[in-house]
Design a protein around this motif. Structure first.
Motif: not given
Ligand SMILES: Cc1cc2nc3c(=O)[nH]c(=O)nc-3n(C[C@H](O)[C@H](O)[C@H](O)COP(=O)(O)OP(=O)(O)OC[C@H]3O[C@@H](n4cnc5c(N)ncnc54)[C@H](O)[C@@H]3O)c2cc1C
Length: 561
Positions: A94, A99, A119, A251, A391, A403
């Motif tokens: 991810g 990531g 993606t 995610g 995350g 957050q």
């Molecule tokens: C409306 C809204 C507003 C927000 N505003 C904020 C903010 O202002 N500040 C803040 O800190 N947070 C905010 N957040 C939360 C924030 O977007 C998430 O907490 C953050 O994106 C989490 O990061 P992540 O890397 O864990 O997951 P993600 O950013 O979701 O990334 C996951 C990645 O993994 C990939 N993926 C999925 N499954 C697989 C798989 N099986 N194999 C390989 N790749 C895969 C996806 O394509 C994606 O690129 C907001 C959320 C929402 C819904």
């Protein structure tokens, strides 16, 4: 006497060794219970005896050698030793916020990284993301140069007025002075926003682009390998990738979590549930009297709330949070729907400031997204053998505190710090356990606070009660005369203290502070650019009549995620 003293010393030493072993072993308790790990341990029993004494036993059990590490000299170097010729390799499933920051932080520790991203291309998509002071101090802790590059694309909101407004009367209900005061207290960079595509591009460049990130690479399952051989991830097309560690940063619908906890990745058997809230979002270029003075504003009122934030380059991002049933998405026009909802409350039409941003946003630029979350995973291990999670995969939270991404960045920092201390692969399992144990309380608190904030603000807050002397629309007793309105008015004097406690807690995590002078220079640079950029965009829009944001998002579909 001498013999007795030696005996006591030996006993104390033995007690220390036993305590250290017990402490290390206790770190594995939850993961030892997982069926996959039990299988791994029995598979790992094969090499027992190949290497002498404790080294062999350690390889066989996966238990760390911390207490006896000093005895493993160059002549007896374990097969799992981490050396410049045989560095650790981490597979990151991810390439989202967590990531990508993890990849950078691990590379800084000399660890090989391969990011597997589902993606097939990194399209410039996604709206702005708020990075709070704690996340900025963490980015600075990961890499100074990365921090400087983030600042070049950043807009500070924490330097300006932020707070909650009465959504009907357009009066400040409370101001978040704590955002800047607590940043000043810890000497941290101020909270602000950056466009997700800018952040993504910057991180991609920092970690080595396509040499590090494999696209179109959806991880569907993993398999623990025996002994210290690590873990194997299988992609959707059948390709297999091996590494010492696999980190699920995939995610909220995580495939890694689904396998580790024997759940579905989404749906009723996933443990991830609809929060009861849906969120509309859009952004628009608009010029207001207060554009340079106000960062973000939360408008409260009956049963819903509306947020606007300056996100730089003359634009305002907005969110509308509503309590609606899941899957309420299909309707002809989001704009008409919101217009109706915010025009027709029991106390009348919402603030003209709300309508100004709605009016200025093209209908096709408004997206809706149902919000999902999970309760904190307090009783479950985030780690299984050589696999762990960071995350949203393990602690998705409501967006109210801003957050979610910040906590993913903190996870990345802590995990990389711990992985950087691994000198032998036999320590990996213990390291991953200690990582999640350290992160669990803080992320659970953030999940809880975020959930509380959304429940309070949508379901308990209302237009605050005012006596007739301040608002005569409700008759001689004043109004509105609902329990929620009176509760909202009564809570008002305590809001300042609540926010000092909240931001004070959030900002306690700050691996690398700034100096006061650094902050002054940063604010000057960032906010001067902010003003110049905004005025240039406004002039350009005035000249061409075109929406700059629409150009940027061509073909992307979503404006936030
Ligand atoms: C409306 C809204 C507003 C927000 N505003 C904020 C903010 O202002 N500040 C803040 O800190 N947070 C905010 N957040 C939360 C924030 O977007 C998430 O907490 C953050 O994106 C989490 O990061 P992540 O890397 O864990 O997951 P993600 O950013 O979701 O990334 C996951 C990645 O993994 C990939 N993926 C999925 N499954 C697989 C798989 N099986 N194999 C390989 N790749 C895969 C996806 O394509 C994606 O690129 C907001 C959320 C929402 C819904």
């Amino acid at each position: 006497g001498e013999a007795a003293t030696m005996f006591r010393h030996r006993r104390a030493l033995a007690a220390l060794v036993v305590a250290a072993l017990a402490a290390s072993a206790s770190a594995f308790v939850p993961s030892l219970h997982s069926p996959l790990n039990a299988a791994r341990l029995s598979a790992a029993s094969a090499p027992r005896g190949l290497l002498p004494g404790r080294v062999g036993a350690s390889l066989a059990t996966g238990l760390p050698l911390r207490a006896g590490r000093a005895h493993v000299g160059p002549m007896m170097q374990s097969a799992g030793a981490v050396t410049p010729e045989n560095p650790l390799k981490v597979i990151v499933a991810g390439g989202g916020v967590g990531g990508m920051f993890l990849a950078k932080a691990l590379q800084k520790k000399g660890i090989e990284v391969e990011v597997l991203e589902k993606t097939n291309k990194f399209a410039r998509f996604g709206g702005p993301i708020q990075l709070a002071s704690n996340a900025l101090a963490t980015i600075k802790g990961i890499d100074e140069n990365l921090f400087d590059r983030v600042m070049k694309k950043f807009t500070f909101t924490g330097t300006r007025t932020n707070g909650i407004k009465d959504g009907i009367r357009t009066q400040w209900y409370t101001k978040f002075n704590a955002i800047s005061d607590m940043a000043d207290y810890f000497t941290l960079p101020y909270t602000g926003v950056i466009d997700r595509p800018d952040l993504q591009e910057l991180l991609l460049d920092e970690i080595g682009g396509d040499d590090t990130v494999r696209r179109d690479a959806e991880v569907v399952k993993y398999e623990q390998l025996p002994g210290c051989e690590g873990v194997r991830a299988t992609l959707k097309d059948g390709t297999q990738v091996t590494g010492d560690v696999l980190v699920g940063s995939d995610g909220i619908w995580s495939a890694i979590r689904a396998q580790m906890w024997d759940q579905d990745s989404r749906g009723p058997k996933s443990g991830t549930t609809y929060s009861g809230y849906t969120c509309f979002a859009g952004d628009t270029i608009q010029r207001t009297d207060y554009y340079f003075d106000v960062g973000y504003q939360v408008y409260i009122g009956p049963g819903k709330y509306f947020v606007t934030s300056d996100v730089g380059r003359g634009r305002t991002q907005w969110y509308a949070f509503l309590a609606l049933p899941e899957g309420s998405k299909s309707r002809a026009s989001n704009k008409d729907y919101l217009y109706e909802l915010f025009n027709d409350g029991p106390e009348g039409r919402w603030s003209e400031e709300v309508f100004k941003v709605l009016d200025a946003t093209p209908d096709d630029q408004i997206d809706q997204r149902d919000l999902f979350d999970r309760p904190p995973s307090v009783l479950r291990s985030w780690s299984d053998g050589h696999v762990t999670m960071i995350g949203d995969a393990v602690h998705p939270m409501m967006p109210n505190l801003g957050q979610g991404g910040c906590q993913a960045i903190e996870d990345a920092y802590v995990l990389a710090e711990k992985m950087g201390g691994v000198t032998d692969r036999s320590q990996i399992q213990g390291t991953l356990s200690s990582f999640y144990r350290e992160r669990l309380p803080r992320t659970a608190i953030c999940q809880g606070l975020s959930r509380l904030a959304s429940d309070l603000i949508v379901s308990a807050f209302d237009t605050p009660y005012q006596p007739a002397s301040q608002d005569d629309r409700f008759g001689p007793l004043g109004g509105p005369l609902s329990i929620n309105s009176i509760f909202t008015a009564l809570l008002r004097p305590f809001m300042g203290a609540i926010f000092y406690a909240q931001f004070g807690y959030l900002y306690t995590f700050h691996p690398k502070k700034c100096t006061k002078e650094e902050i002054e220079v940063l604010v000057d640079e960032v906010m001067t650019r902010h003003r110049v950029d905004a005025e240039a965009v406004w002039e350009r829009v005035g000249l061409t009549g075109k929406d700059e944001q629409a150009e940027n998002r061509e073909g992307s579909g979503l404006s936030f995620r």
